[in-house]
Write an enzyme that holds these catalytic residues in place. Structure first.
Site, PDB file in Angstrom:
ATOM      1  CE1 TYR A   1     -31.936 -38.383  -5.268  1.00  0.00           C
ATOM      2  CE2 TYR A   1     -31.973 -36.676  -6.403  1.00  0.00           C
ATOM      3  CZ  TYR A   1     -31.991 -36.846  -5.392  1.00  0.00           C
ATOM      4  OH  TYR A   1     -32.106 -36.349  -4.546  1.00  0.00           O
TER       5      TYR A   1
ATOM      6  CE  LYS B   1     -34.587 -38.047  -3.701  1.00  0.00           C
ATOM      7  NZ  LYS B   1     -35.382 -38.464  -2.252  1.00  0.00           N
TER       8      LYS B   1
ATOM      9  CB  THR C   1     -26.054 -33.192   2.470  1.00  0.00           C
ATOM     10  OG1 THR C   1     -26.234 -33.866   0.833  1.00  0.00           O
ATOM     11  CG2 THR C   1     -27.690 -32.481   3.007  1.00  0.00           C
TER      12      THR C   1
END
Length: 137
Positions: free
Chosen positions: A35, A39, A70
């Site tokens: 990840y 990014k 979130t």
């Protein structure tokens, strides 16, 4: 997608693009190296594209949120799906964040809106941390 929008922005005489990256694109993440690598690529692309299109009046930036409330949060905090792992990792992140809390989604949205607005007309090629001070450490 960037090439498609840039052609329209050229016709208009400029514009602003804001990519969503992550604080994991500014500093590595031991919890998810893949990840983080993705990014970092978003941040690098935003910076490179900003240089490429600046003279055409097209500003390009990246927003880099830290831990945000979130639906994705629990997935990020737990690879095993265990509540104790989520609690432990959440406590570690909150402890490492100088403001001591998570971002609300609207706080990240407001920062992105600012980057897109004329108020940020001299800002291009930046990766803006919205991370409660985590990247200041």
């Amino acid at each position: 997608a960037t090439a498609a929008v840039v052609s329209h922005m050229r016709k208009r005489g400029g514009g602003s693009i804001v990519f969503t990256a992550s604080i994991s694109g500014i500093r590595g993440s031991q919890m998810s190296p893949t990840y983080s690598a993705a990014k970092f690529a978003v941040v690098g692309f935003a910076k490179s594209a900003a240089l490429k299109y600046a003279r055409e009046g097209i500003r390009i930036n990246a927003i880099c949120p830290g831990m945000t409330q979130t639906a994705m949060l629990n997935t990020f905090l737990s690879r095993k799906g265990e509540a104790s792992e989520i609690e432990r990792n959440s406590a570690a992140f909150l402890n490492a964040t100088p403001l001591g809390r998570m971002a609300r989604p609207e706080e990240v949205a407001h920062a992105a809106l600012w980057l897109a607005s004329d108020d940020a007309s001299f800002v291009t090629g930046t990766a803006l941390p919205v991370d409660g001070g985590l990247s200041a450490r």
